[in-house]
Design an enzyme around this catalytic site. Structure first.
Site, PDB file in Angstrom:
ATOM      1  N   LYS A  28      -4.993 -21.007  -6.344  1.00 41.13           N
ATOM      2  CA  LYS A  28      -3.068 -20.325  -5.801  1.00 41.13           C
ATOM      3  C   LYS A  28      -3.072 -19.491  -7.386  1.00 41.13           C
ATOM      4  CE  LYS A  28       1.432 -21.681  -5.310  1.00 41.13           C
ATOM      5  NZ  LYS A  28       2.571 -22.723  -4.814  1.00 41.13           N
ATOM      6  N   LYS A  56      -5.212 -18.073  -2.225  1.00 39.50           N
ATOM      7  CA  LYS A  56      -3.511 -17.764  -1.911  1.00 39.50           C
ATOM      8  C   LYS A  56      -3.497 -16.709  -3.203  1.00 39.50           C
ATOM      9  CE  LYS A  56       0.994 -19.580  -1.564  1.00 39.50           C
ATOM     10  NZ  LYS A  56       1.877 -21.274  -1.919  1.00 39.50           N
TER      11      LYS A  56
END
Ligand code: PBG
Length: 326
Positions: free
Chosen positions: A197, A250
């Site tokens: 992320k 992400k």
């Protein structure tokens, strides 16, 4: 001059020929719909920077999930937005906290035919907006934060989550949560780990939706530095080692290279999060009449699948599922 023998255009001539040789097919079953439930509101509130997305009441959450499910989407990721915030984010593990009430409502509405996932983090619950508890210097304290994550995981499992999704990027969070779940008798509850992320500016609209923008500083001390691809692979491998069942990259579109490498190097179930800013960009252009929404959304989602993601978390899930049905 001799004409070429190899003519790729032969297979592009009709829709049937193109369908026959299509390499990747998007299906509603590949999509995970993120949903927000907010405490203390009487009506759903539309999120200004995410047209079509709402902070839901418990009642409108059920209704929205049922409508999305009717279109063939089988998985949901729930975010809670509490009324009361404090320094350690204690509402996050309150058995009667808004996320837990939302999870119970979704389980009741959809049962085991669907997969209910719970975002596991503290930023919606802390009064300073960081993803963990702070030390004396104002930095996020890794191990003290992970202690709180254990409690959240158990509360979410007790409320009926089929999977929990740790998104705080603390070191060792997946192993700690796995241990906590197992110790509480929740061996069957899975972990979808936000493994790679990045500290992305594309989360802007989400922070409005979840009311979790940090009051000071930013998240660069725990989320990944955008230029780092090798490190992303190390993060993904570490989470697999720690017990993740599904790993996630992400954001999605600016990080397709990471998705591809992670899939190639692990062959593990891979999710990608098509985040709030990616949604907002296409929505804004579509609302201005600058882009054909249906076409660009399906093209973008297909590209994420083509990059190697098996699953896509996307705010377009409801619309895309309807479009895919014809
Ligand atoms: C953290 C979390 C965030 C998102 C999902 N989980 C925000 C952040 O890291 O600041 C962003 C999702 C999106 O932008 O759609 N709980």
């Amino acid at each position: 001059m001799a004409f070429p023998r190899h003519r790729p255009r032969r297979l592009r001539r009709t829709p049937a020929l193109r369908a026959l040789v299509r390499e990747v097919e998007l299906s509603p079953r590949d999509l995970i719909a993120p949903l927000f439930v907010k405490e203390g509101i009487a009506e759903p509130v539309e999120i200004p920077s995410m047209p079509g997305q709402y902070q839901h009441t418990l009642e409108s959450l059920r209704k929205e999930a049922a409508e999305i499910a009717a279109r063939g989407v089988t998985a949901f990721m729930l975010f809670g937005v509490p009324e009361r915030k404090d320094a350690e984010g204690s509402e996050a593990w309150n058995p009667d906290g808004i996320a837990q009430r939302g999870l119970r409502a979704l389980r009741e509405e959809l049962g085991d035919d669907h997969v209910i996932m719970a975002d596991l983090c503290l930023d919606e619950y802390t009064d300073h907006g960081h993803c963990g508890v702070l030390d004396e210097e104002g930095h996020v304290d890794n191990d003290a934060t992970v202690e709180r994550y254990r409690r959240i995981a158990v509360a979410q499992a007790e409320a009926g989550a089929h999977m929990v999704g740790p998104s705080g990027m603390m070191d060792g969070q997946v192993a700690a949560i796995r241990d906590a779940l197992d110790a509480a008798g929740f061996q069957r509850v899975g972990i979808i780990a936000y493994a790679a992320k990045f500290a992305s500016a594309f989360y802007g609209p989400f922070r409005e939706a979840a009311e979790c923008a940090p009051r000071f500083g930013d998240r660069t001390g725990y989320q990944m530095d955008p230029p780092n691809a090798d490190e992303a692979i190390r993060e993904v491998l570490a989470d697999i080692e720690e017990g993740a069942d599904i790993v996630m990259v992400k954001p999605a579109l600016p990080y397709l290279d990471i998705i591809r490498r992670a899939k190639d190097e692990t062959r593990f179930p891979m999710a990608a999060y098509n985040v709030s800013g990616e949604y907002a960009m296409l929505k804004a252009a579509a609302l201005n009449g600058w882009l054909d929404e249906r076409k660009v959304v399906l093209e973008a989602l297909t590209s994420i699948r083509r990059a190697g993601a098996d699953l896509i978390l996307t705010y377009h899930a409801k619309d895309a599922a309807a479009w895919l049905a014809g």
